[in-house]
Scaffold this motif. Structure first.
Motif, short mmCIF file in Angstrom:
data_model
loop_
_atom_site.label_atom_id
_atom_site.label_comp_id
_atom_site.label_asym_id
_atom_site.label_seq_id
_atom_site.Cartn_x
_atom_site.Cartn_y
_atom_site.Cartn_z
N GLY A 88 2.02 14.87 -11.50
CA GLY A 88 0.56 14.89 -11.63
C GLY A 88 -0.09 15.86 -10.69
N GLY A 89 0.57 16.17 -9.55
CA GLY A 89 0.07 17.16 -8.61
C GLY A 89 -1.19 16.78 -7.89
N VAL A 90 -1.62 15.53 -7.94
CA VAL A 90 -2.83 15.09 -7.27
C VAL A 90 -2.46 14.15 -6.14
CG1 VAL A 90 -5.03 13.88 -7.53
CG2 VAL A 90 -4.15 15.31 -9.40
N GLU A 91 -2.88 14.52 -4.94
CA GLU A 91 -2.58 13.69 -3.77
C GLU A 91 -3.51 12.48 -3.75
OE1 GLU A 91 -1.45 14.98 0.56
OE2 GLU A 91 -3.64 14.85 0.41
N LEU A 92 -2.92 11.30 -3.46
CA LEU A 92 -3.70 10.07 -3.37
C LEU A 92 -3.37 9.37 -2.06
CD1 LEU A 92 -5.63 7.92 -4.43
CD2 LEU A 92 -3.69 6.88 -5.65
N VAL A 93 -4.34 9.36 -1.17
CA VAL A 93 -4.21 8.66 0.12
C VAL A 93 -5.34 7.64 0.20
CG1 VAL A 93 -4.16 8.89 2.61
CG2 VAL A 93 -3.21 10.70 1.19
N PRO A 94 -5.06 6.38 -0.04
CA PRO A 94 -6.12 5.36 0.01
C PRO A 94 -6.57 5.13 1.45
CG PRO A 94 -3.98 4.33 -0.36
CD PRO A 94 -3.75 5.80 -0.41
N LYS A 95 -7.66 5.80 1.82
CA LYS A 95 -8.08 5.80 3.22
C LYS A 95 -8.44 4.40 3.72
CE LYS A 95 -9.95 10.49 2.90
NZ LYS A 95 -11.17 11.34 3.05
N VAL A 96 -9.22 3.68 2.92
CA VAL A 96 -9.64 2.34 3.34
C VAL A 96 -8.43 1.41 3.47
CG1 VAL A 96 -11.02 0.32 2.72
CG2 VAL A 96 -11.91 2.63 2.30
N VAL A 151 0.83 -1.21 0.00
CA VAL A 151 0.00 0.00 0.00
C VAL A 151 0.86 1.25 0.00
CG1 VAL A 151 -1.73 1.31 1.32
CG2 VAL A 151 -1.94 -1.18 1.10
N LEU A 152 2.02 1.15 0.65
CA LEU A 152 2.91 2.32 0.74
C LEU A 152 3.29 2.84 -0.65
CD1 LEU A 152 4.58 4.21 2.53
CD2 LEU A 152 6.41 2.49 2.50
N ARG A 153 3.48 1.97 -1.59
CA ARG A 153 3.86 2.39 -2.93
C ARG A 153 2.74 3.10 -3.68
NH1 ARG A 153 1.79 -1.01 -6.70
NH2 ARG A 153 3.41 -0.56 -8.26
N ALA A 154 1.50 2.97 -3.18
CA ALA A 154 0.37 3.60 -3.85
C ALA A 154 0.08 5.00 -3.34
CB ALA A 154 -0.88 2.72 -3.69
N VAL A 155 0.71 5.38 -2.24
CA VAL A 155 0.47 6.72 -1.67
C VAL A 155 1.26 7.75 -2.47
CG1 VAL A 155 0.66 8.16 0.39
CG2 VAL A 155 0.11 5.72 0.61
N ARG A 156 0.56 8.84 -2.87
CA ARG A 156 1.21 9.92 -3.64
C ARG A 156 0.89 11.27 -3.02
NH1 ARG A 156 -0.98 7.21 -8.23
NH2 ARG A 156 -2.44 8.94 -8.52
N GLY A 157 1.88 12.10 -2.97
CA GLY A 157 1.69 13.45 -2.45
C GLY A 157 1.40 14.43 -3.57
N SER A 158 0.93 15.62 -3.21
CA SER A 158 0.57 16.62 -4.20
C SER A 158 1.80 17.18 -4.92
CB SER A 158 -0.20 17.77 -3.54
OG SER A 158 0.58 18.35 -2.50
N GLU A 159 2.97 17.06 -4.31
CA GLU A 159 4.18 17.58 -4.93
C GLU A 159 4.75 16.62 -5.97
OE1 GLU A 159 5.41 14.96 -1.57
OE2 GLU A 159 3.89 16.52 -1.92
N GLU A 160 4.22 15.43 -6.05
CA GLU A 160 4.74 14.46 -7.01
C GLU A 160 4.13 14.70 -8.38
OE1 GLU A 160 4.38 10.48 -5.57
OE2 GLU A 160 5.00 11.01 -3.54
#
Length: 454
Positions: free
Chosen positions: A136-144, A125-134
């Motif tokens: 694409g500029g879209v933050e992705l935090v898979p909450k579930v 799951v850690l590899r799927a987390v993306r910050g807004s500075e990366e």
């Protein structure tokens, strides 16, 4: 099919890697799939549900998942180390043959599976987390997905506490002896039919004629199980009669006889038929590098005897454990006397004998359970008293035609007592138990049936 399934299940359960491996693969797939699901449903979750989910940003999610992954691999290493120490303790303190009891422990396997699955899932799951500075500029935090990682971490903490409590109980000799006894009785009830209380003459089994084909072992190792249905099919198809002289638990040496086969018709088997029978029988005799409890009735008794021998060794010197283990030996031998221990015969649809399989008799099992403890505990009157008690228990349970087994073992035990320099009181107590056993063995022939019916 049932025998094959039982052996595959036994092989699966006695190894530590299958369940953890399955759990790791499942966690990997779940860690890949759940973040994708999160990207679809996170924005549409009701507010009440969202309040229970992880609410941090990408950096917080990374910190949490990283902490879970790093701590879980440490805990897994600790758990594995404790398991190895336990295995070493069981091997050196009790018997190397008890290792299968620990490796087949479902609780240990599930605990390792939970820890490794949690580590794998958090890392995936850690590899799927993306910050807004990366990119694409879209933050992705898979909450579930992150919330599930937290739940698995909490479950792992509880699992560690329960594992330590379970391990503390498992290394107790009482627990190990109970487990061995239970497994031995389960094998006995599966493999052996109950003895007919009415008695009766045993079924006469045919002996091989001079021209019989000698069947040879094709592999070295322990005979783990025999495909009885396969043997019967071969005998019926080739119009032959098979006699298997080896039994599960025996060690086979390649090129040595394991049985014989001969035609039901007068004359020798043709070379072609003999070759087919030899090949078919070899496929029904399954050999492994270690004994298993699938069909080996004596394996559990061997483990109990090993515990007694180890406890009586000078390096351990723990006669109390030996006496405790002999109590389990007594219970198992008494239960064994209630079952049919003669040669097992397999018949075809016309009720004709086609396969004869030799099996150890009660005398063999009694000798296995008592000979070495009698020899190694000869100088300890309390150990000998416990062995006398085993024979006393058997004298109450055996059928009239089995009494000679107890009588012969009693004579050997009495000779051991006579050779030791015990004081008069110790000797008198042991001789009194021997006299009581002889009285039981000299009882009326119908005492056996009356005792069991009562």
């Amino acid at each position: 099919m049932s025998i094959w399934f039982d052996n595959v299940r036994d092989a699966f359960r006695t190894r530590l890697w299958p369940l953890p491996t399955i759990a790791v693969v499942f966690a990997l797939l779940l860690g890949l799939a759940l973040p994708e699901l999160d990207s679809v449903i996170d924005d549409d979750l009701p507010g009440r549900v969202g309040g229970w989910l992880f609410g941090g940003d990408a950096d917080a999610a990374r910190s949490l998942l990283g902490a879970i992954a790093s701590s879980m691999i440490t805990v897994t290493a600790l758990t594995f180390s404790l398991t190895v120490v336990t295995l070493q303790l069981a091997s050196s303190q009790f018997s190397p043959r008890l290792l299968r009891t620990f490796t087949r422990d479902l609780f240990v396997q599930l605990t390792l599976a939970l820890f490794l699955a949690t580590f794998t899932y958090a890392l995936t799951v850690l590899r799927a987390v993306r910050g807004s500075e990366e990119e694409g500029g879209v933050e992705l935090v898979p909450k579930v997905a992150v919330t599930l990682a937290f739940v698995l971490a909490v479950a792992s903490v509880l699992g560690l506490v329960l594992f330590l409590a379970h391990l503390t109980e498992q290394i107790r000799v009482e627990t190990m002896l109970r487990t061995v006894h239970r497994d031995a009785v389960a094998t006995m009830q599966t493999v052996l039919a109950e003895r007919n209380p009415a008695g009766g003459d045993p079924t006469p089994v045919p002996s091989p004629p001079p021209e019989a084909l000698t069947l040879l072992a094709e592999h070295d190792g322990f005979l783990t199980w025999i495909d009885q249905k396969g043997l019967l099919d071969i005998a019926v198809e080739e119009q032959a009669l098979l006699r298997i002289e080896v039994h599960p638990g025996a060690f086979l040496v390649k090129g040595t006889p394991l049985g014989s086969a001969w035609s039901t018709e007068p004359g020798r088997l043709s070379d072609e038929v003999a070759e087919r029978i030899a090949t078919g029988v070899a496929g029904c005799i399954h050999v492994g590098f270690e004994r298993t409890s699938a069909q080996d009735v004596g394996y559990g008794l061997r483990q109990l005897t090993d515990v007694v021998n180890k406890a009586l060794s000078p390096g351990i010197n723990d006669p109390t454990t030996a006496i405790h283990a002999l109590g389990h030996t007594s219970a198992f031998l008494c239960a064994l006397s209630d079952h049919d221990l003669g040669p097992e015969v397999l018949r075809d649809d016309d009720d004709e004998i086609r396969v004869v399989m030799q099996r150890p008799d009660l005398a063999s099992y009694v000798d296995l359970g008592l000979s070495q403890p009698r020899r190694y505990g000869a100088a300890d009157p309390q150990v000998l008293q416990r062995i006398f008690q085993v024979l006393l228990d058997l004298s109450h349970r055996v059928a009239p035609d089995q009494r000679s087994v107890v009588r012969d073992e009693l004579e050997r035990l009495s000779a051991t007592v006579a050779s030791q320099p015990f004081d008069p009181m110790e000797r008198a107590g042991l001789e009194s138990m021997g006299h009581q056993i002889r009285q039981n063995l000299e009882g009326p022939s119908d005492e056996y049936g009356a005792a069991r019916d009562g």
